[in-house]
Design a protein around this motif. Sequence first.
Motif, PDB file in Angstrom:
ATOM      1  N   ASP A  60      12.920   2.330  -0.311  1.00 16.73           N
ATOM      2  CA  ASP A  60      12.092   1.619  -0.238  1.00 16.73           C
ATOM      3  C   ASP A  60      12.650   0.017   0.259  1.00 16.73           C
ATOM      4  O   ASP A  60      11.796  -1.175   1.117  1.00 16.73           O
ATOM      5  CB  ASP A  60      12.714   1.037  -1.747  1.00 16.73           C
ATOM      6  N   LEU A  61      14.443   0.529   0.945  1.00 17.04           N
ATOM      7  CA  LEU A  61      14.291  -1.214   1.873  1.00 17.04           C
ATOM      8  C   LEU A  61      13.784  -1.023   3.605  1.00 17.04           C
ATOM      9  O   LEU A  61      13.470  -2.421   3.936  1.00 17.04           O
ATOM     10  CB  LEU A  61      15.678  -0.976   2.568  1.00 17.04           C
ATOM     11  N   LEU A  62      12.971   0.153   3.677  1.00 19.00           N
ATOM     12  CA  LEU A  62      13.130  -0.086   4.663  1.00 19.00           C
ATOM     13  C   LEU A  62      10.590  -0.090   5.293  1.00 19.00           C
ATOM     14  O   LEU A  62      10.220  -0.241   5.729  1.00 19.00           O
ATOM     15  CB  LEU A  62      12.840   2.026   5.607  1.00 19.00           C
ATOM     16  N   LYS A  63      10.358  -0.142   3.728  1.00 16.35           N
ATOM     17  CA  LYS A  63       8.526   0.360   3.188  1.00 16.35           C
ATOM     18  C   LYS A  63       8.792  -1.040   3.882  1.00 16.35           C
ATOM     19  O   LYS A  63       7.068  -0.876   4.741  1.00 16.35           O
ATOM     20  CB  LYS A  63       8.442   0.150   2.029  1.00 16.35           C
ATOM     21  N   ASP A  64       8.804  -2.200   4.318  1.00 22.19           N
ATOM     22  CA  ASP A  64       8.358  -3.863   5.139  1.00 22.19           C
ATOM     23  C   ASP A  64       8.508  -3.298   6.760  1.00 22.19           C
ATOM     24  O   ASP A  64       7.848  -4.364   7.626  1.00 22.19           O
ATOM     25  CB  ASP A  64       8.757  -4.934   4.437  1.00 22.19           C
ATOM     26  N   THR A  65       9.246  -2.759   7.373  1.00 19.80           N
ATOM     27  CA  THR A  65       9.848  -2.247   8.909  1.00 19.80           C
ATOM     28  C   THR A  65       8.515  -1.578   8.940  1.00 19.80           C
ATOM     29  O   THR A  65       8.286  -1.653  10.703  1.00 19.80           O
ATOM     30  CB  THR A  65      10.892  -1.719   8.787  1.00 19.80           C
ATOM     31  N   ASP A  66       8.039  -0.635   8.604  1.00 19.15           N
ATOM     32  CA  ASP A  66       7.008   0.154   9.290  1.00 19.15           C
ATOM     33  C   ASP A  66       7.804   1.822  10.039  1.00 19.15           C
ATOM     34  O   ASP A  66       7.767   1.542  11.263  1.00 19.15           O
ATOM     35  CB  ASP A  66       6.412  -0.304  10.909  1.00 19.15           C
ATOM     36  N   ILE A  67       8.940   1.587   9.395  1.00 20.64           N
ATOM     37  CA  ILE A  67      10.035   2.717   9.547  1.00 20.64           C
ATOM     38  C   ILE A  67       9.665   3.721   8.505  1.00 20.64           C
ATOM     39  O   ILE A  67      10.482   3.461   7.835  1.00 20.64           O
ATOM     40  CB  ILE A  67      12.139   1.622  10.280  1.00 20.64           C
ATOM     41  N   GLU A  68       9.654   5.424   9.110  1.00 18.99           N
ATOM     42  CA  GLU A  68       9.401   5.536   7.779  1.00 18.99           C
ATOM     43  C   GLU A  68      10.282   7.027   8.410  1.00 18.99           C
ATOM     44  O   GLU A  68      11.401   7.528   9.384  1.00 18.99           O
ATOM     45  CB  GLU A  68       8.355   6.891   8.405  1.00 18.99           C
ATOM     46  N   ILE A  69      11.150   7.467   6.670  1.00 14.94           N
ATOM     47  CA  ILE A  69      12.060   8.446   7.050  1.00 14.94           C
ATOM     48  C   ILE A  69      11.810   9.405   7.320  1.00 14.94           C
ATOM     49  O   ILE A  69      10.097  10.107   6.613  1.00 14.94           O
ATOM     50  CB  ILE A  69      13.427   8.894   6.240  1.00 14.94           C
ATOM     51  N   ASN A  70      12.444  10.620   8.574  1.00 18.71           N
ATOM     52  CA  ASN A  70      11.872  11.739   8.510  1.00 18.71           C
ATOM     53  C   ASN A  70      10.098  11.859   9.351  1.00 18.71           C
ATOM     54  O   ASN A  70       8.944  12.886   8.955  1.00 18.71           O
ATOM     55  CB  ASN A  70      11.466  12.460   7.989  1.00 18.71           C
TER      56      ASN A  70
END
Length: 389
Positions: A18-28
């Motif tokens: 959720d923290l990363l959603k605006d950064t365009d970084i995805e887990i895996n």
Amino acid sequence: MILSNPIDQHGLQSLFEDLLKDTDIEINGSRPWDVKVLDNAFYSRVFRQGSLGLGESYMDGMWECEQIDELINRVLRHDLEAHLDNKAKFKIGLNVAGAKLRDFVNPQSINRAKEDVSSHYDLGNDLFQKMLDKRMTYTCGYWHHVETLDEAQEAKLDLICRKAGLKPGMRVLDIGCGWGSFMNYAAEKYGVICDGITLSHEQAALGQQIADDKRLPVSFVLQDYREYQPKEKYDRIISVGMIEHVGPSNYDEYFRCAKRMLKDDGLFVLHTIGGKESADKTDPWIDKYIFPNGVCPSFVQLAQAVENKFVIEDVHNIGESYDKTLVAWCENFDKAWPELAEKYGERFRRMWRYYLLSCAGAFRARNINVWQFVLSHENLSQPTYVRQI
């Protein structure tokens, strides 16, 4: 690690995503800046320890990322810490202050400075010879109409020489001279006589050998700048990438020492990484593994320290060039790793790549910059500085 208010790993992963959603970084995810988690304990470690946990978990092989520099750029640009609401902070028992950059640094005594310098700069000349340019310049290059690292570093060295207005026969002091790249260049190209102060035995030994082989009027002095007592004042003083090791409590003394050693009509060119806000602490991972007790000064801190000592003749921000410099160093390091692996080991490789690429990302995000100041004595009636770019 047991959390003070435990939530399961799935909950932590969801919070992380959720923290990363605006950064365009995805887990895996599949992009080069996406984080590939190899050990789910990664989440609690990062939430607990902030940047220290992020760096150490990478060193321990808990996650991978092809392009760490871009990952850090995106994290810093979106200020993820500000997105942690109070409920989330309570859930994970996070001490947010521990996650911020510039968090843990102590004032620099003379004895401690000697220990800190040795811990980094005496790692081994072989490492730095493989990683740096041909002149062994361990500071930001100047990527202005150039294509290679060697060209960028010579462009930076020449820019400093021109800003200092060097002329044949001048005596120049380099505070924090490293392996002498500036002194050797200035002596070769501008005919000046140089003394350099360093606390690194490895740097002084190799630097003096390089200068002697070229028969240059360059001398290395193994001494703290606070203890150095020259026989006569210098026409020019240069300090490149040194004040980051001085510490805010010593800025005033640093500039008083420079003023004491500079002729009345002299110029002082200061090149430094600059922080975007005043602080007396640094990133805890950088402090622990790379530059103990280092801190990047802010513009305000520097301006206050030079007050009633020097006039600021010029300021030039070349911070965008450090991103390219660090990436180039990492490329050289990766190419040379087969020759270095047996001596340094895999954990060091991961630590060093994380250092170079995370710093590149911080410069790309403009979280830190590089400033070149030209300073003159406050009572100088006819300034000798001519603007150079």
